[in-house]
Scaffold this active site. Structure first.
Site, short mmCIF file in Angstrom:
data_model
loop_
_atom_site.label_atom_id
_atom_site.label_comp_id
_atom_site.label_asym_id
_atom_site.label_seq_id
_atom_site.Cartn_x
_atom_site.Cartn_y
_atom_site.Cartn_z
N LYS A 263 -25.23 49.54 -28.69
CA LYS A 263 -26.61 49.49 -27.64
C LYS A 263 -25.94 48.75 -26.55
CE LYS A 263 -30.45 46.65 -26.63
NZ LYS A 263 -32.05 46.03 -26.49
N ASP A 268 -31.20 42.99 -18.92
CA ASP A 268 -32.79 43.80 -19.41
C ASP A 268 -34.21 43.31 -18.54
OD1 ASP A 268 -34.96 44.87 -21.21
OD2 ASP A 268 -33.93 44.00 -23.07
N LYS A 275 -39.91 40.91 -18.46
CA LYS A 275 -39.82 39.88 -18.94
C LYS A 275 -40.37 38.88 -18.52
CE LYS A 275 -35.90 40.99 -22.21
NZ LYS A 275 -36.89 41.50 -23.61
N ASP A 286 -27.31 41.70 -23.38
CA ASP A 286 -27.81 43.00 -23.98
C ASP A 286 -27.25 43.60 -24.14
OD1 ASP A 286 -30.16 43.55 -25.80
OD2 ASP A 286 -31.39 44.36 -23.79
N ASP A 345 -39.85 47.60 -22.45
CA ASP A 345 -38.95 46.82 -22.98
C ASP A 345 -38.16 46.76 -23.94
OD1 ASP A 345 -37.80 43.88 -22.66
OD2 ASP A 345 -38.97 42.77 -23.01
N GLU A 347 -37.20 49.01 -24.91
CA GLU A 347 -35.81 50.03 -24.27
C GLU A 347 -34.56 50.19 -25.27
OE1 GLU A 347 -35.61 47.13 -23.52
OE2 GLU A 347 -33.26 46.70 -23.34
N ARG A 349 -33.74 51.11 -28.47
CA ARG A 349 -34.37 52.23 -29.08
C ARG A 349 -34.33 53.41 -28.40
NH1 ARG A 349 -39.68 49.28 -31.41
NH2 ARG A 349 -38.87 47.63 -30.62
N1 BES Z 1 -33.41 43.45 -25.88
C1 BES Z 1 -34.27 42.90 -26.04
C2 BES Z 1 -34.13 41.45 -27.89
C3 BES Z 1 -33.40 40.94 -27.53
C4 BES Z 1 -33.79 40.02 -27.65
C5 BES Z 1 -32.55 40.21 -27.55
C6 BES Z 1 -33.79 38.67 -26.92
C7 BES Z 1 -31.78 38.90 -27.26
C8 BES Z 1 -32.38 37.88 -27.43
C9 BES Z 1 -35.09 43.90 -26.59
O1 BES Z 1 -34.73 44.79 -25.62
C10 BES Z 1 -36.40 43.88 -26.36
O2 BES Z 1 -36.54 43.27 -25.97
N2 BES Z 1 -37.19 44.00 -27.34
C11 BES Z 1 -38.37 43.72 -27.46
C12 BES Z 1 -39.41 44.69 -27.85
C13 BES Z 1 -40.90 44.35 -27.98
C14 BES Z 1 -40.88 45.12 -26.55
C15 BES Z 1 -40.62 45.65 -29.41
C16 BES Z 1 -39.09 42.30 -27.91
O3 BES Z 1 -37.91 41.53 -28.94
O4 BES Z 1 -39.02 41.48 -27.24
ZN ZN Z 2 -32.58 45.31 -24.46
MN MN Z 3 -35.72 44.66 -23.63
#
Ligand code: BES
Ligand code: ZN
Ligand code: MN
Length: 500
Positions: A263, A268, A275, A286, A345, A347, A349
């Site tokens: 990824k 992000d 966020k 990210d 968010d 994204e 996947r």
């Molecule tokens: N890149 C983030 C995950 C992340 C969070 C990586 C903190 C490193 C530190 C990912 O794209 C994301 O935002 N995931 C969301 C998913 C949710 C919307 C289902 C998350 O983990 O909050």
């Molecule tokens: Zn992300």
């Molecule tokens: Mn995200």
């Protein structure tokens, strides 16, 4: 760090280190330590006693301007129990010495390992000691223009003396350290410097190591039908890229490659599902999965691994914008499955699913491992110690866990199953991109699993907690850890390399 393994050195007029075991602390110093103690009239023994030093692995006692030697300082470092003094312990020792001296004013360190008892050949131990020091001394100071002299690293060279044949062992480790450094640099760079096109640009020199590079631009991705990846990218002014890096260390009848997928969200913001501001700067890393895959390809090629491996990274920026995708949009992935984007968010996947389709179509691999900073939920589950491991096959999971254990990039297996899979069914499309509040890392993995063809062994590593460290560790400073590079290198070495 300049590393060498001379037979002997003609002056000790710099920092000098010797290794001492717990047995020596009970029965009396031997070898190099005994000689230094005698030369200093017993100063060393007294210092070790005052420091309550018992020879514990990687514990350090430091004497400034020690008596009886021209050394600027003398470091005594414990080996711990010689039966347990393996490669990891020697890396830890090297790391501890490097951390001590990096900004100490010393420019050169000689480490005397002659006569050291270890659980592996001394040449190998010496090479791992140097490797640990090299890994621990990596820093990213590129944008610090007003650093005081005293804050700047001074240590530039390490000599490990007293082990013959360490150089050959170290060549292989130096290739790996090069891969780790590449990953850390990509991860550390801010998102105005590393974005999809510039990431590709920085990877171009991998061709010099014999890696074959292929780049997809957005038109090519559109033709292939990568609607999920392109949906993430459409809010950004930076065009997306897919970069494939192929290392064929086997020649003509190489057979199907092992596929590593990363990824690479270069920033992000969360997109329209924006966020919160606090800590958002962390989302420059990210792209940690893409960084690890790129560094691992570097390591494999630099040490000429006798294996066939392809690394593929999906590079996009996730931004809110008038043209950004909206919550509720339905996108179609490359294999025709439709996805309701509930949360922009989630994204990663969306990027990975198109990559997984493309790599299966292009290379028909039997084994795929993807790495991604996929969910905050994995940090809630495992913290910064372990990355989450999801796999559709126990043998592959065991291989990855074993590789992780041996290089200290630790993995913890997480569950998967049909009841989790149900949580991402959508009323209007084949699936939705989030599964609700519970088991967020598992539903993310279930989403990816829907894109894996029957019979393909696949593992997904959620490395969100391990890419970046708030505190220094034994082999890294605070900041980018390089997690995944040593793990993937070992995974390939132990399971896919023919011995030459
Ligand atoms: N890149 C983030 C995950 C992340 C969070 C990586 C903190 C490193 C530190 C990912 O794209 C994301 O935002 N995931 C969301 C998913 C949710 C919307 C289902 C998350 O983990 O909050
Ligand atoms: Zn992300
Ligand atoms: Mn995200």
């Amino acid at each position: 760090m300049e590393i060498s393994f001379p037979q002997q050195i003609d002056t000790l007029a710099h920092a000098h280190a010797v290794l001492v075991s717990p047995a020596e602390m009970k029965d009396g110093l031997a070898g190099a330590a005994a000689a230094l103690d005698a030369a200093g009239g017993g100063q060393l023994r007294r210092a070790l006693a005052s420091a309550r030093f018992e020879g514990e692995a990687a514990s350090v006692v430091e004497l400034l301007a020690p008596a009886g030697t021209e050394a600027t300082r003398l470091l005594v470092v414990g080996t711990g129990d010689p039966d347990k003094a393996d490669a990891a312990v020697f890396e830890k020792i090297g790391g501890a010495l490097a951390a001590r001296l990096l900004t100490s004013g010393e420019t050169r360190l000689s480490v005397d390992v002659s006569g050291v008892q270890a659980a592996l050949p001394l040449a190998e131990a010496a090479a791992h000691l140097a490797h640990g020091a090299a890994l621990r001394s990596w820093r990213f100071d590129r944008y610090r223009t007003t650093m005081k002299e005293k804050q700047k690293p001074t240590l530039v060279a390490i000599d490990v003396i007293g082990a013959t044949g360490a150089g050959a062992w170290h060549d292989r480790l130096a290739a790996i350290a090069g891969g780790v450094a590449r990953t850390r640099e990509l991860v550390s760079e801010p998102a105005n410097i590393i974005y999809p096109e510039s990431f590709v640009e920085r990877a171009m020199d991998l061709a010099g190591l014999g890696i074959e590079l292929t780049v997809l631009d957005e038109d090519e991705m559109r033709t292939l039908g990568m609607g999920a990846l392109l949906g993430v990218s459409q809010g950004s002014v930076r065009p997306a890229r897919v970069l494939a890096m192929r290392w064929n260390g086997l020649g003509a009848d190489a057979g199907k490659p092992v596929l590593l997928v990363g990824k690479g969200v270069t920033f992000d913001t969360g997109g329209i599902s924006l966020k919160p501001a606090g800590g958002m700067e962390d989302m420059k890393w990210d792209m940690g999965g893409a960084g690890a895959v790129t560094g691992a390809m570097h390591a494999l090629a630099a040490r000429k691994a006798r294996a066939h491996v392809v690394g593929v990274v999906g590079l996009v920026e996730n931004m809110p914008d008038g043209n950004a995708q909206r919550p509720g949009d339905v996108v179609t992935s490359m294999d025709g499955q439709t996805i309701e984007v509930i949360n922009t968010d989630a994204e990663g996947r969306l990027v990975l699913c198109d990559l997984l389709c493309w790599v299966q179509k292009t290379w028909s691999p039997e084994v795929i491992v993807d790495l991604a900073t996929l969910t905050g939920a994995i940090i809630v589950s495992l913290g910064e110690e372990y990355a989450g491991l999801f796999a559709n096959e126990d043998g592959l999971a065991a291989q990855l866990e074993a590789a992780g254990r041996s290089v200290d990039d630790k993995l913890w297996r997480m569950p998967m199953g049909p009841s989790y899979d149900k949580l991402i069914d959508s009323p209007i499309a084949d699936m939705k991109n989030v599964g609700g509040r519970h088991a967020g890392s598992v539903t993310a993995a279930q989403f990816l699993a829907r894109f894996i063809k029957p019979g393909v062994k696949w593992a997904h590593l959620d490395i969100a907690g391990t890419v970046w460290a708030d505190k220094a560790g034994t082999l890294h400073d605070k900041g980018a850890t390089g997690f995944g590079v040593r793990l993937l290198d070992r995974f390939i070495a132990d399971n896919f390399e023919t011995r030459g």
